[in-house]
Design a protein around this motif. Structure first.
Motif, PDB file in Angstrom:
ATOM      1  N   VAL A 187       0.863  -0.980  -0.093  1.00 53.97           N
ATOM      2  CA  VAL A 187       0.014  -0.045   0.071  1.00 53.97           C
ATOM      3  C   VAL A 187       0.813   1.178  -0.120  1.00 53.97           C
ATOM      4  CG1 VAL A 187      -1.717   1.242   1.409  1.00 53.97           C
ATOM      5  CG2 VAL A 187      -1.901  -1.216   0.998  1.00 53.97           C
ATOM      6  N   ASP A 188       1.837   1.088   0.771  1.00 56.35           N
ATOM      7  CA  ASP A 188       2.599   2.492   0.949  1.00 56.35           C
ATOM      8  C   ASP A 188       4.010   2.247   0.146  1.00 56.35           C
ATOM      9  OD1 ASP A 188       1.038   3.194   2.989  1.00 56.35           O
ATOM     10  OD2 ASP A 188       2.069   2.667   4.497  1.00 56.35           O
ATOM     11  N   VAL A 217       3.828  -5.920  11.692  1.00 59.26           N
ATOM     12  CA  VAL A 217       2.756  -5.761  12.869  1.00 59.26           C
ATOM     13  C   VAL A 217       1.587  -4.973  12.186  1.00 59.26           C
ATOM     14  CG1 VAL A 217       1.772  -4.308  15.082  1.00 59.26           C
ATOM     15  CG2 VAL A 217       4.152  -5.674  14.707  1.00 59.26           C
ATOM     16  N   THR A 218       1.871  -4.417  11.300  1.00 56.62           N
ATOM     17  CA  THR A 218       0.582  -3.673  10.619  1.00 56.62           C
ATOM     18  C   THR A 218      -0.348  -4.316   9.549  1.00 56.62           C
ATOM     19  OG1 THR A 218       1.994  -2.557   8.896  1.00 56.62           O
ATOM     20  CG2 THR A 218       1.795  -1.288  10.785  1.00 56.62           C
ATOM     21  N   HIS A 219       0.180  -5.579   9.415  1.00 58.26           N
ATOM     22  CA  HIS A 219      -0.123  -6.450   8.287  1.00 58.26           C
ATOM     23  C   HIS A 219      -1.031  -7.406   8.909  1.00 58.26           C
ATOM     24  CE1 HIS A 219       1.853  -4.536   5.103  1.00 58.26           C
ATOM     25  NE2 HIS A 219       2.875  -4.452   5.765  1.00 58.26           N
ATOM     26  N   TRP A 220      -1.097  -7.660  10.420  1.00 67.51           N
ATOM     27  CA  TRP A 220      -1.552  -8.873  10.894  1.00 67.51           C
ATOM     28  C   TRP A 220      -3.398  -8.364  11.244  1.00 67.51           C
ATOM     29  CZ3 TRP A 220      -0.238 -13.660  10.756  1.00 67.51           C
ATOM     30  CH2 TRP A 220       1.368 -13.895  10.575  1.00 67.51           C
ATOM     31  N   LYS A 221      -3.864  -7.554  10.854  1.00 66.63           N
ATOM     32  CA  LYS A 221      -5.186  -7.261  11.013  1.00 66.63           C
ATOM     33  C   LYS A 221      -6.186  -8.358  10.672  1.00 66.63           C
ATOM     34  CE  LYS A 221      -4.210  -2.266  11.033  1.00 66.63           C
ATOM     35  NZ  LYS A 221      -4.055  -1.118  10.070  1.00 66.63           N
ATOM     36  N   ILE A 259      -6.237 -11.924   8.824  1.00 66.24           N
ATOM     37  CA  ILE A 259      -5.262 -13.088   8.075  1.00 66.24           C
ATOM     38  C   ILE A 259      -6.025 -13.435   6.737  1.00 66.24           C
ATOM     39  CG2 ILE A 259      -6.065 -15.100   9.165  1.00 66.24           C
ATOM     40  CD1 ILE A 259      -2.480 -14.493   8.597  1.00 66.24           C
ATOM     41  N   ASN A 260      -7.405 -13.429   6.764  1.00 62.43           N
ATOM     42  CA  ASN A 260      -8.041 -13.782   5.410  1.00 62.43           C
ATOM     43  C   ASN A 260      -8.102 -12.614   4.435  1.00 62.43           C
ATOM     44  OD1 ASN A 260      -8.530 -16.278   6.217  1.00 62.43           O
ATOM     45  ND2 ASN A 260      -9.897 -15.654   7.662  1.00 62.43           N
ATOM     46  N   THR A 261      -7.085 -11.606   4.225  1.00 58.00           N
ATOM     47  CA  THR A 261      -7.198 -10.441   3.233  1.00 58.00           C
ATOM     48  C   THR A 261      -6.725 -11.031   1.879  1.00 58.00           C
ATOM     49  OG1 THR A 261      -4.821 -10.086   3.730  1.00 58.00           O
ATOM     50  CG2 THR A 261      -6.322  -8.925   5.187  1.00 58.00           C
ATOM     51  N   PRO A 262      -6.688 -10.459   0.859  1.00 54.41           N
ATOM     52  CA  PRO A 262      -6.314 -10.779  -0.492  1.00 54.41           C
ATOM     53  C   PRO A 262      -4.741 -11.198  -0.211  1.00 54.41           C
ATOM     54  CG  PRO A 262      -7.603  -8.858  -0.826  1.00 54.41           C
ATOM     55  CD  PRO A 262      -7.247  -9.081   0.961  1.00 54.41           C
ATOM     56  N   ASP A 263      -4.018 -10.680   0.671  1.00 48.75           N
ATOM     57  CA  ASP A 263      -2.868 -11.299   0.817  1.00 48.75           C
ATOM     58  C   ASP A 263      -2.552 -12.431   1.422  1.00 48.75           C
ATOM     59  OD1 ASP A 263      -1.710  -8.912  -0.513  1.00 48.75           O
ATOM     60  OD2 ASP A 263      -1.421  -7.786   1.391  1.00 48.75           O
TER      61      ASP A 263
END
Length: 192
Positions: free
Chosen positions: A90-91, A98-102, A104-108
């Motif tokens: 994104v950035d 830590v900021t990516h663990w919101k 786990i079932n994201t497109p990533d």
């Protein structure tokens, strides 16, 4: 003389800042770096940040070394070796995972699966080796400086917000009492 501190949320003072629940629900006091700088009668330069991995802590120290004088005191706290860096799509920059663990079932999802596999196969079984690796790297960087390293595992020794509030605030960071306990601990390390 200055006091330089590096680390993650336990050095930054997570939950002990204006606007945070614990801070707002208690009589504000000081976090351990503030207590230590006051005790030493020196200026505090706190370069820590919540969520910092050991990679970010080492980078912050490396970026600051040229500003640190030989008579300054440097305290570095390590973080869990499970915190790693990742490219933030994104950035468009590298930052702490830590900021990516919101969610786990994201497109990533597959990126997250690779990360989980890495942590479970390469970090978890070798936690001690990772801790030793980062502590040794930091100690090498501090050669010639009045520097001290504390291991992230000592966190459990000091009183937490969750303990102090009888689980009303569900947070394992240090309470004001925990920060005072850490201050006494690190003061003893410096005086050895």
């Amino acid at each position: 003389m200055k006091l330089w501190t590096f680390g993650d949320s336990f050095t930054w003072g997570y939950m002990c800042k204006p606007g945070m629940e614990y801070y707002e629900s208690t009589e504000p006091q000081k976090i351990w770096p503030e207590l230590l700088s006051e005790s030493l009668d020196c200026e505090l330069i706190n370069k820590s940040l919540y969520g910092y991995s050991n990679y970010s802590i080492v980078m912050s120290l490396a970026e600051s070394l040229h500003k640190i004088n030989k008579d300054d005191i440097v305290i570095v706290g390590t973080s869990s070796p499970f915190r790693v860096l990742r490219y933030n799509k994104v950035d468009g920059q590298i930052d702490d995972v830590v900021t990516h663990w919101k969610n786990i079932n994201t497109p990533d999802y597959w990126d997250n699966k690779v990360l989980i596999d890495y942590l479970s196969e390469e970090v978890l079984p070798y936690e001690k080796e990772w801790n030793d690796y980062f502590s040794t790297m930091i100690q090498y960087m501090l050669q010639g400086y009045n520097g001290h390293v504390w291991d992230w595992k000592i966190r459990e020794r000091f009183r937490t917000i969750k303990q102090e509030t009888n689980d009303k605030i569900w947070d394992d960071h240090w309470s004001w009492e925990g920060h005072a306990q850490m201050f006494e601990y690190i003061k003893g390390v410096i005086n050895e």
